[in-house]
Design an enzyme around this catalytic site. Sequence first.
Site, short mmCIF file in Angstrom:
data_model
loop_
_atom_site.label_atom_id
_atom_site.label_comp_id
_atom_site.label_asym_id
_atom_site.label_seq_id
_atom_site.Cartn_x
_atom_site.Cartn_y
_atom_site.Cartn_z
CD GLN A 1 -2.82 -1.15 2.39
OE1 GLN A 1 -3.42 -0.10 2.63
NE2 GLN A 1 -3.00 -2.24 3.11
CE LYS B 1 -0.17 -10.34 -13.83
NZ LYS B 1 -0.34 -10.47 -12.39
CG ASP C 1 -0.62 -12.57 -0.31
OD1 ASP C 1 -0.98 -13.51 0.42
OD2 ASP C 1 -1.06 -11.41 -0.15
#
Length: 319
Positions: free
Chosen positions: A103, A199, A229
């Site tokens: 973040q 992607k 993750d």
Amino acid sequence: MSNAGDVRGMKLLAGNSNKELADAIGQYLKLPMTKADVRRFADMEVFVEIKENVRGEDMFVIQSTSFPANDNLMELLIIIDALKRASARRITAVIPYFGYARQDRKVGPRTPISAKLVANLITEAGADRVLTVDLHAGQIQGFFDIPTDNLYAAPVIVKDILDYLGNDNLMVVSPDVGGVVRARALAKRLGANLAIVDKRRERAGESEVMNIIGDVEGRSCVLVDDIVDSGGTICNAAEALLKNGAKDVCAYATHGVLSGGAVARIQASKLKSMVVTDSIAATQDVAKCPNIRRISIAPLIGEAMRRINSDESVSSLFD
Ligand code: R5P
């Protein structure tokens, strides 16, 4: 790396997030852990009591802000506060895995920059320095107005790749465009080529298409990322590489966050191996998973701590 022993007024203290790594760092430095109670009140408030004199000491607090991130962060802050009030000379927050690092910018209107808030909290608690490993974004160093050393796990990863895979026919692959700088640096150290998984969602509502930039046909591919993750990024990239003719695929990530169904996903994937460092303590599932292996960054962190203590260069660890 020198094998420690020559430390001045240096003491180690560990929170509860990763005792195994803290002990391994202590072994490298030939130093015991400072006696302290880091425990909970009945309502789960964190309470810290340092059980020996730390006045005038160069204190290193070892704590990853991994799951449960908020509890581990609170432990770190309260330990730092206790040390400051006990007149430690200098406090270095050693944060092998810096949670909240993803973040690091506003992703939309009215969203926080939590990495900056966490940096403020650590500084405000009384840390004099920070030592961390493979920050998700190097710029996070600038969120701190105290000296911050960001170590690279790359030398440990390169050694493991050479020991286990050699560098014949090797292709280093970044699993997304955001990781290219990291992957390129690793490819350079290995003298290997680089490929990139790109992607792309061509139109809204359509599923993502994986394009491979680089020819991976017949190559042994090594995916490299900072964090694994959910395992989605790495497993999808591995599948795309194999579809494009890769001979086999292994993966390396510095921080094995491995939340939710990540371990099962990796176990069921076509990855030959997934290697993570011990920046985050392993759950039993991680320890038992046949295609996940862990390598230690304790000597790297321990050596950086020794150099900080003796005012030697830390960056020269990576020359
Ligand atoms: C993203 O920018 C990071 O570098 C990792 O690629 C990401 O955090 C991995 O997450 P997951 O394993 O959930 O796909």
